[in-house]
Design a protein around this motif. Sequence first.
Motif, PDB file in Angstrom:
ATOM      1  N   TRP A  11       0.807  -1.214   0.000  1.00  0.00           N
ATOM      2  CA  TRP A  11       0.000   0.000   0.000  1.00  0.00           C
ATOM      3  C   TRP A  11       0.839   1.263   0.000  1.00  0.00           C
ATOM      4  O   TRP A  11       0.370   2.319  -0.414  1.00  0.00           O
ATOM      5  CB  TRP A  11      -0.954  -0.007   1.193  1.00  0.00           C
ATOM      6  N   GLN A  14       1.072   2.947  -3.271  1.00  0.00           N
ATOM      7  CA  GLN A  14      -0.159   3.533  -3.791  1.00  0.00           C
ATOM      8  C   GLN A  14      -0.671   4.706  -2.964  1.00  0.00           C
ATOM      9  O   GLN A  14      -1.619   5.367  -3.366  1.00  0.00           O
ATOM     10  CB  GLN A  14      -1.254   2.468  -3.829  1.00  0.00           C
ATOM     11  N   SER A  15      -0.091   4.944  -1.808  1.00  0.00           N
ATOM     12  CA  SER A  15      -0.597   5.949  -0.881  1.00  0.00           C
ATOM     13  C   SER A  15       0.460   6.998  -0.589  1.00  0.00           C
ATOM     14  O   SER A  15       1.651   6.737  -0.676  1.00  0.00           O
ATOM     15  CB  SER A  15      -1.007   5.282   0.434  1.00  0.00           C
ATOM     16  N   THR A  16       0.001   8.153  -0.201  1.00  0.00           N
ATOM     17  CA  THR A  16       0.933   9.190   0.219  1.00  0.00           C
ATOM     18  C   THR A  16       1.140   9.153   1.721  1.00  0.00           C
ATOM     19  O   THR A  16       2.090   9.736   2.229  1.00  0.00           O
ATOM     20  CB  THR A  16       0.427  10.586  -0.190  1.00  0.00           C
ATOM     21  N   VAL A  18       0.189   6.541   5.450  1.00  0.00           N
ATOM     22  CA  VAL A  18      -0.289   5.263   5.969  1.00  0.00           C
ATOM     23  C   VAL A  18      -0.550   5.396   7.464  1.00  0.00           C
ATOM     24  O   VAL A  18       0.286   5.932   8.193  1.00  0.00           O
ATOM     25  CB  VAL A  18       0.756   4.142   5.741  1.00  0.00           C
ATOM     26  N   ARG A  48       7.374   8.195   2.679  1.00  0.00           N
ATOM     27  CA  ARG A  48       5.941   8.242   2.968  1.00  0.00           C
ATOM     28  C   ARG A  48       5.729   8.597   4.433  1.00  0.00           C
ATOM     29  O   ARG A  48       6.439   8.136   5.311  1.00  0.00           O
ATOM     30  CB  ARG A  48       5.258   6.894   2.707  1.00  0.00           C
ATOM     31  N   ARG A  91      -6.199   9.356  -0.683  1.00  0.00           N
ATOM     32  CA  ARG A  91      -4.992   8.568  -0.916  1.00  0.00           C
ATOM     33  C   ARG A  91      -4.457   7.968   0.377  1.00  0.00           C
ATOM     34  O   ARG A  91      -3.453   7.292   0.388  1.00  0.00           O
ATOM     35  CB  ARG A  91      -3.910   9.417  -1.572  1.00  0.00           C
ATOM     36  N   LEU A  92      -5.115   8.220   1.509  1.00  0.00           N
ATOM     37  CA  LEU A  92      -4.682   7.705   2.799  1.00  0.00           C
ATOM     38  C   LEU A  92      -5.076   6.233   2.922  1.00  0.00           C
ATOM     39  O   LEU A  92      -6.228   5.878   2.704  1.00  0.00           O
ATOM     40  CB  LEU A  92      -5.326   8.515   3.924  1.00  0.00           C
ATOM     41  N   PHE A  93      -4.136   5.393   3.278  1.00  0.00           N
ATOM     42  CA  PHE A  93      -4.409   3.984   3.505  1.00  0.00           C
ATOM     43  C   PHE A  93      -4.432   3.754   5.009  1.00  0.00           C
ATOM     44  O   PHE A  93      -3.496   4.114   5.712  1.00  0.00           O
ATOM     45  CB  PHE A  93      -3.329   3.107   2.871  1.00  0.00           C
TER      46      PHE A  93
END
Length: 97
Positions: A11, A14-16, A18, A48, A91-93
């Motif tokens: 992830w 894909q995310s900015t 986490v 990240r 975009r937060l996972f």
Amino acid sequence: ASQLADYVERWIAQSTAVVVDLSGLEFFGTAGFSALHLINVRCAGASRRWAVVPSKAVSRLLRICDPDNTLPLVKSVAAFQDADDDPDPNRLFQLVP
């Protein structure tokens, strides 16, 4: 522990940002700390932002295993999002136990 770190790593790309929300855990062992440390290294390598929302059990272990507070902790997912300067909050996972 490595499976959790691997899952989060997928992830990270894909995310900015986490968030690992562990607030619901009643037990947290040293293998979990190892996973958080590995996640910390991987997020740093990918530049990240990330943080952990700890439960009492997680906080107890981190006081022992991370006395210098090197892992980023937040009180809640909302607190992390409030501090987030990312223009795209979708975009937060968030990893929830």
